[in-house]
Write an enzyme that holds these catalytic residues in place. Structure first.
Site, PDB file in Angstrom:
ATOM      1  N   ASP A  79     -50.055-102.257 -16.821  1.00 40.52           N
ATOM      2  CA  ASP A  79     -51.166-101.428 -16.362  1.00 40.52           C
ATOM      3  C   ASP A  79     -51.939-100.766 -17.489  1.00 40.52           C
ATOM      4  O   ASP A  79     -53.169-100.661 -17.429  1.00 40.52           O
ATOM      5  CB  ASP A  79     -50.680-100.379 -15.346  1.00 40.52           C
ATOM      6  CG  ASP A  79     -49.481 -99.575 -15.821  1.00 40.52           C
ATOM      7  OD1 ASP A  79     -49.023 -99.770 -16.966  1.00 40.52           O
ATOM      8  OD2 ASP A  79     -48.992 -98.744 -15.033  1.00 40.52           O
ATOM      9  N   GLN A 138     -45.579-101.086 -15.656  1.00 48.08           N
ATOM     10  CA  GLN A 138     -44.716-101.644 -16.701  1.00 48.08           C
ATOM     11  C   GLN A 138     -43.243-101.367 -16.424  1.00 48.08           C
ATOM     12  O   GLN A 138     -42.887-100.475 -15.654  1.00 48.08           O
ATOM     13  CB  GLN A 138     -45.086-101.062 -18.055  1.00 48.08           C
ATOM     14  CG  GLN A 138     -46.415-101.565 -18.608  1.00 48.08           C
ATOM     15  CD  GLN A 138     -46.654-101.077 -20.019  1.00 48.08           C
ATOM     16  OE1 GLN A 138     -47.346-100.110 -20.226  1.00 48.08           O
ATOM     17  NE2 GLN A 138     -46.067-101.751 -20.999  1.00 48.08           N
ATOM     18  N   HIS A 139     -42.397-102.143 -17.086  1.00 45.74           N
ATOM     19  CA  HIS A 139     -40.963-101.889 -17.258  1.00 45.74           C
ATOM     20  C   HIS A 139     -40.093-102.175 -16.045  1.00 45.74           C
ATOM     21  O   HIS A 139     -38.887-102.349 -16.193  1.00 45.74           O
ATOM     22  CB  HIS A 139     -40.685-100.433 -17.673  1.00 45.74           C
ATOM     23  CG  HIS A 139     -41.507 -99.925 -18.795  1.00 45.74           C
ATOM     24  ND1 HIS A 139     -41.596-100.563 -20.020  1.00 45.74           N
ATOM     25  CD2 HIS A 139     -42.310 -98.825 -18.896  1.00 45.74           C
ATOM     26  CE1 HIS A 139     -42.394 -99.869 -20.820  1.00 45.74           C
ATOM     27  NE2 HIS A 139     -42.837 -98.819 -20.169  1.00 45.74           N
TER      28      HIS A 139
END
Length: 483
Positions: free
Chosen positions: A250, A71-72
């Site tokens: 994820d 992520q991110h």
């Protein structure tokens, strides 16, 4: 026998699983490493994906593919679709000041936290994409000026699998979009005003798809020889095309892979540590401990993330000059609470609590606790205490914790399994070892291929339950040490 593929593009490696779409039975798999660091050229992920697909026997006979990704991470593209600069990953803390500034600009303290929690489900921390964009605008203005689109690691890989057909074809899902800092799980819409607040303008962002909505079709040419396999066996659609699922982050993929539902809390011990619950309503924690993400099924995924998880065990093993199995044996040979030795494991700063520049601390060191066994025990307990704090935060936000599911590489440790009930104060369920992010992506791909209102019901196999009496002193000493 229709087949589907799930891809896990994580921080450390890329894993590919090919499974039976109807039963979930594993057919074949492959993996390839990623380079280390918190700043990575996305093309390194692409080459690892190609290598992992090749090791898994290709994708020519699958009906659909989905990508679960870390992520991110900030992937910036120019007008021609080229990567502007290496991606900043979730665990890159250089944007900590930017995160604080965004909260201050919204009123600061509880006021600023409440603004962001209500707007996006989460208070900005250095992990989130919005803070990285603020850092980019402030520190690399020439690169910032080149940015025509911003996406996440899984978005970029899905787009590449489709043949990179132009920036308008970028797609994502609600689970990963909810970790950007400029998308609202509550409304299901982008907050482009917040994107502009962070970056200074509004670059193109991916279209957010529904949980089982196709993101396009695989372009076999992009995988070259890795796309070859045994040939179609009822997999691709009538036109011979392979569907691309929307993919997800994820953690949302892991929840899907582990079969988590309402009332379940998943404790995932990987590079990061995450504690997340499947919920029917969105969360909004103004204090910032709980991120109110969305999941991959249409529900919500309130989540607490720690930067320091399985690598705490790696570091302790390195310090003691032993492997992880021996570290576990040593930990189990020491008494609960390690006779007062406490490790606060902020080895790379920390995200929850938000202490990006913190370091680890070892307290309670005496002649009696100066043994390898005590240090091993303190490492396991310290890592688990950080996750137990996360569980408390979820429950305080209204999450149900009827069942704790322990997954991830760290969950393979017998010491972690046996010590966890003493720290969490409740039993834990451990499913068989598996690649749950890749499995969740594969299950999503099966949902896209087979249709229906819910993902196909796959069995994760026999689980083991670990019980033990709670030892409150472990967490009491840890709370005192972390301050």
């Amino acid at each position: 026998m229709p087949l589907v593929a799930g891809i896990d593009s994580s921080t450390q490696s890329c894993k590919v699983v090919v499974r039976n779409a109807e039963t979930g039975a594993l057919v074949r798999q492959g993996r390839a490493p990623h380079p280390p660091g918190t700043e990575v050229d996305p093309y390194a992920w692409w080459e690892a994906l190609r290598a992992a697909v090749a090791e898994a026997g290709g994708l020519a006979d699958v009906a659909a593919v989905s990508v679960g990704g870390q992520q991110h991470g900030m992937v910036c593209l120019d007008t021609s679709g080229e990567v502007v600069r290496p991606a900043l990953l979730w665990n890159d803390t250089r944007s900590a000041d930017a995160a604080r500034d965004l909260v201050e600009e919204a009123g600061g303290g509880e006021t600023g936290g409440r603004f962001w929690a209500e707007a996006t489900g989460a208070v900005p921390v250095a992990s989130f994409t919005a803070t990285k964009l603020r850092w980019l605008a402030r520190h690399e203005p020439d690169n910032a000026d080149r940015v025509a689109a911003v996406c996440l690691p899984h978005d970029w890989l899905t787009w590449r699998l489709a043949g990179a057909p132009g920036l308008d074809a970028l797609r994502t899902d609600r689970g990963d979009a909810s970790g950007t800092g400029y998308w609202s799980p509550r409304t299901g819409e982008y907050r482009l005003d917040l994107l502009e607040r962070a970056f200074g303008r509004r670059p193109k962002v991916p279209v957010v798809l529904g949980p089982a909505e196709a993101a396009g079709h695989l372009d076999p040419a992009v995988l070259g020889g890795a796309a070859s396999g045994a040939g179609p066996s009822g997999g691709p659609d009538a036109a011979g095309r392979i569907l691309l699922g929307p993919g997800t982050g994820d953690n949302a993929a892991a929840a899907l892979g582990a079969g988590a539902g309402p009332g379940d809390v998943v404790v995932s011990i990987g590079t990061s540590g995450t504690v997340f619950a499947v919920a029917d309503t969105p969360a909004a924690d103004a204090g910032g401990a709980v991120a109110g993400f969305a999941d991959a099924t249409g529900r919500f995924l309130p989540l607490v993330c720690t930067l320091n998880a399985a690598r705490v065990l790696d570091a302790a093993a390195t310090l003691l000059g032993v492997d992880l199995d021996r570290l576990g044996e040593l930990a189990l040979s020491a008494p609960p609470g390690a006779d007062g030795l406490v490790l606060v494991p902020y080895l790379e700063g920390e995200r929850t609590p938000d202490r990006p520049h913190a370091t680890g601390e070892l307290t309670g060191l005496t002649l009696g606790t100066s043994t390898p066994a005590h240090l091993a025990r303190a490492a396991v307990e310290g890592m688990l205490c950080g996750l137990a704090d996360g569980l408390d935060a979820l429950v305080a936000q209204g999450a149900r914790a009827d069942r704790l599911i322990l997954v991830g590489g760290g969950a393979r440790s017998e010491a972690v399994r046996r010590i966890a009930p003493q720290v969490f104060g409740r039993p834990v369920v451990v499913p068989p070892p598996g690649e749950y992010v890749a499995d969740g992506a594969a299950r999503q791909a099966a949902w896209v291929a087979l249709g229906g209102d819910t993902p196909p019901a796959w069995s994760i196999g026999d689980t083991e339950e670990y019980t033990g009496d709670a030892v409150p002193a472990i967490r009491e000493r840890y709370a005192h040490a972390r301050g």
